[in-house]
Scaffold this motif. Structure first.
Motif, PDB file in Angstrom:
ATOM      1  N   CYS A 257       0.836  -1.212   0.000  1.00 57.94           N
ATOM      2  CA  CYS A 257       0.000   0.000   0.000  1.00 57.94           C
ATOM      3  C   CYS A 257       0.864   1.253   0.000  1.00 57.94           C
ATOM      4  CB  CYS A 257      -0.917   0.010   1.226  1.00 57.94           C
ATOM      5  SG  CYS A 257      -2.472  -0.846   1.011  1.00 57.94           S
ATOM      6  N   ALA A 258       1.907   1.244   0.830  1.00 62.09           N
ATOM      7  CA  ALA A 258       2.785   2.413   0.915  1.00 62.09           C
ATOM      8  C   ALA A 258       3.507   2.652  -0.411  1.00 62.09           C
ATOM      9  CB  ALA A 258       3.787   2.231   2.043  1.00 62.09           C
ATOM     10  N   ALA A 259       4.013   1.582  -1.025  1.00 64.70           N
ATOM     11  CA  ALA A 259       4.723   1.724  -2.297  1.00 64.70           C
ATOM     12  C   ALA A 259       3.801   2.233  -3.395  1.00 64.70           C
ATOM     13  CB  ALA A 259       5.338   0.383  -2.701  1.00 64.70           C
ATOM     14  N   VAL A 260       2.590   1.681  -3.462  1.00 68.00           N
ATOM     15  CA  VAL A 260       1.629   2.144  -4.461  1.00 68.00           C
ATOM     16  C   VAL A 260       1.220   3.589  -4.185  1.00 68.00           C
ATOM     17  CG1 VAL A 260      -0.670   1.760  -5.429  1.00 68.00           C
ATOM     18  CG2 VAL A 260       0.791  -0.180  -4.925  1.00 68.00           C
ATOM     19  N   GLY A 261       1.112   3.946  -2.902  1.00 71.40           N
ATOM     20  CA  GLY A 261       0.777   5.320  -2.554  1.00 71.40           C
ATOM     21  C   GLY A 261       1.832   6.301  -3.033  1.00 71.40           C
ATOM     22  N   VAL A 262       3.118   5.978  -2.822  1.00 69.71           N
ATOM     23  CA  VAL A 262       4.200   6.849  -3.293  1.00 69.71           C
ATOM     24  C   VAL A 262       4.157   6.977  -4.807  1.00 69.71           C
ATOM     25  CG1 VAL A 262       6.709   7.064  -3.482  1.00 69.71           C
ATOM     26  CG2 VAL A 262       5.686   6.389  -1.311  1.00 69.71           C
ATOM     27  N   LEU A 263       3.951   5.848  -5.495  1.00 65.04           N
ATOM     28  CA  LEU A 263       3.905   5.861  -6.957  1.00 65.04           C
ATOM     29  C   LEU A 263       2.722   6.680  -7.479  1.00 65.04           C
ATOM     30  CD1 LEU A 263       4.963   4.861  -9.672  1.00 65.04           C
ATOM     31  CD2 LEU A 263       3.579   2.794  -9.373  1.00 65.04           C
ATOM     32  N   SER A 264       1.532   6.441  -6.910  1.00 64.80           N
ATOM     33  CA  SER A 264       0.345   7.129  -7.411  1.00 64.80           C
ATOM     34  C   SER A 264       0.397   8.620  -7.116  1.00 64.80           C
ATOM     35  CB  SER A 264      -0.922   6.508  -6.805  1.00 64.80           C
ATOM     36  OG  SER A 264      -0.954   6.683  -5.399  1.00 64.80           O
ATOM     37  N   LEU A 265       0.923   9.010  -5.954  1.00 69.24           N
ATOM     38  CA  LEU A 265       1.038  10.428  -5.641  1.00 69.24           C
ATOM     39  C   LEU A 265       2.095  11.110  -6.508  1.00 69.24           C
ATOM     40  CD1 LEU A 265       0.737  10.276  -1.758  1.00 69.24           C
ATOM     41  CD2 LEU A 265      -0.930  11.265  -3.341  1.00 69.24           C
ATOM     42  N   THR A 266       3.141  10.377  -6.870  1.00 71.62           N
ATOM     43  CA  THR A 266       4.144  10.921  -7.795  1.00 71.62           C
ATOM     44  C   THR A 266       3.534  11.169  -9.166  1.00 71.62           C
ATOM     45  OG1 THR A 266       5.921   9.769  -6.609  1.00 71.62           O
ATOM     46  CG2 THR A 266       6.402  10.519  -8.836  1.00 71.62           C
ATOM     47  N   VAL A 267       2.745  10.201  -9.638  1.00 66.26           N
ATOM     48  CA  VAL A 267       2.067  10.371 -10.924  1.00 66.26           C
ATOM     49  C   VAL A 267       1.080  11.538 -10.857  1.00 66.26           C
ATOM     50  CG1 VAL A 267       0.479   9.275 -12.566  1.00 66.26           C
ATOM     51  CG2 VAL A 267       2.362   7.963 -11.582  1.00 66.26           C
ATOM     52  N   ALA A 268       0.361  11.657  -9.736  1.00 64.19           N
ATOM     53  CA  ALA A 268      -0.593  12.755  -9.586  1.00 64.19           C
ATOM     54  C   ALA A 268       0.117  14.108  -9.578  1.00 64.19           C
ATOM     55  CB  ALA A 268      -1.397  12.568  -8.300  1.00 64.19           C
TER      56      ALA A 268
END
Length: 278
Positions: A257-268
């Motif tokens: 969850c944390a890794a996906v959160g960092v990735l998705s917020l970077t894309v955002a």
């Protein structure tokens, strides 16, 4: 009235010399320096949280009522065991998906369509602060509904309440992953209506793939479930209902969850920069 010294005759072609230190002598005044990330993030977070508290309380009530209603309906189909744990965990995380994914996609879609991004672009605020502040506010707003849903589901299915403290990790991590996804969808969608549609589809996916027990899903749909960020928050919460939770597996799920959160917020954040300069 003071009289300024005349430095040149007011005749065609004459040049007027500004005094030393006058801003006109050096051109336009310099812009204010860009605010640091953490103070800007805190300011955006407080502003968004205040706005969400006023405008989103009815929708949070709807999200909570929806999740509790789903558990009541599933109570007639599921008696207990792993399936009951999946239903309660999925319904609890669904509140996060409704607000952090669906509503945030609509918010950024509306902000882009109405020109609201131009307002943020004129402020000395880093793009990451805008995205992280809005995402954090929307994710934080889901805490009461998630807790109410988890407690109500545990009582309904007779599950232990001992380890519900894990919501303190599940909500921010799953919320970050879903909020980043929602913000990216809203910022990348070419039209506001499409952003709303994508947010609704994302919430529907969280509903169907998160609440229904994984063992009853066809294998291809199970693969799609593994790609959904909220799945790992659901799995982490469901594992804590066991008599002896596998904390290592819970940690792995929260790490995903944390890794996906960092990735998705970077894309955002990238999508915000892309949309703001257009």
């Amino acid at each position: 009235m003071s009289i300024l010294p005349v430095r040149a005759a007011l005749s065609p072609g004459a040049v007027v010399t500004a005094p030393a230190g006058d801003p006109a002598a050096t051109g336009a005044a310099p812009l204010a320096p860009t605010a640091r990330l953490l103070p800007a993030l805190a300011a955006v977070y407080r502003a968004q949280l205040s706005r969400a508290r006023v405008a989103r309380i009815p929708l949070l009530f709807v999200a909570t009522f929806q999740s509790v209603g789903i558990m009541v309906l599933m109570r007639g189909v599921v008696d207990g065991g792993a399936e009951a744990r999946a239903v309660v965990a999925g319904s609890s995380v669904l509140v996060v998906a409704f607000v952090a994914l669906n509503l945030l996609a609509q918010y950024f879609g509306q902000l882009r369509a109405s020109g609201g991004l131009d307002h943020y672009a004129t402020l000395p605020v880093p793009p990451a602060a805008v995205v992280l502040g809005a995402a954090g506010a929307y994710a934080s707003f889901t805490v009461p509904g998630t807790v109410v849903t988890a407690v109500a589901g545990s009582v309904l299915f007779q599950l232990p309440l001992t380890h519900l403290w894990i919501l303190g990790a599940v909500v921010p991590l799953a919320g970050a992953a879903l909020a980043g996804l929602g913000a990216a969808l809203g910022l990348l969608a070419p039209r506001q209506e499409l952003a709303t549609l994508l947010g609704q589809l994302g919430m529907s996916a969280a509903l169907l793939l998160g609440v229904l027990p994984a063992g009853r899903l066809p294998e291809p749909i199970g693969w799609a479930r593994d790609l959904l960020p909220s799945t790992y928050g659901v799995e982490a919460l469901a594992r804590t209902f066991d008599a002896r939770p596998d904390w290592a597996a819970v940690g792995v799920d929260l790490g995903v969850c944390a890794a996906v959160g960092v990735l998705s917020l970077t894309v955002a954040t990238w999508a915000y920069r892309r949309a703001a300069v257009r």
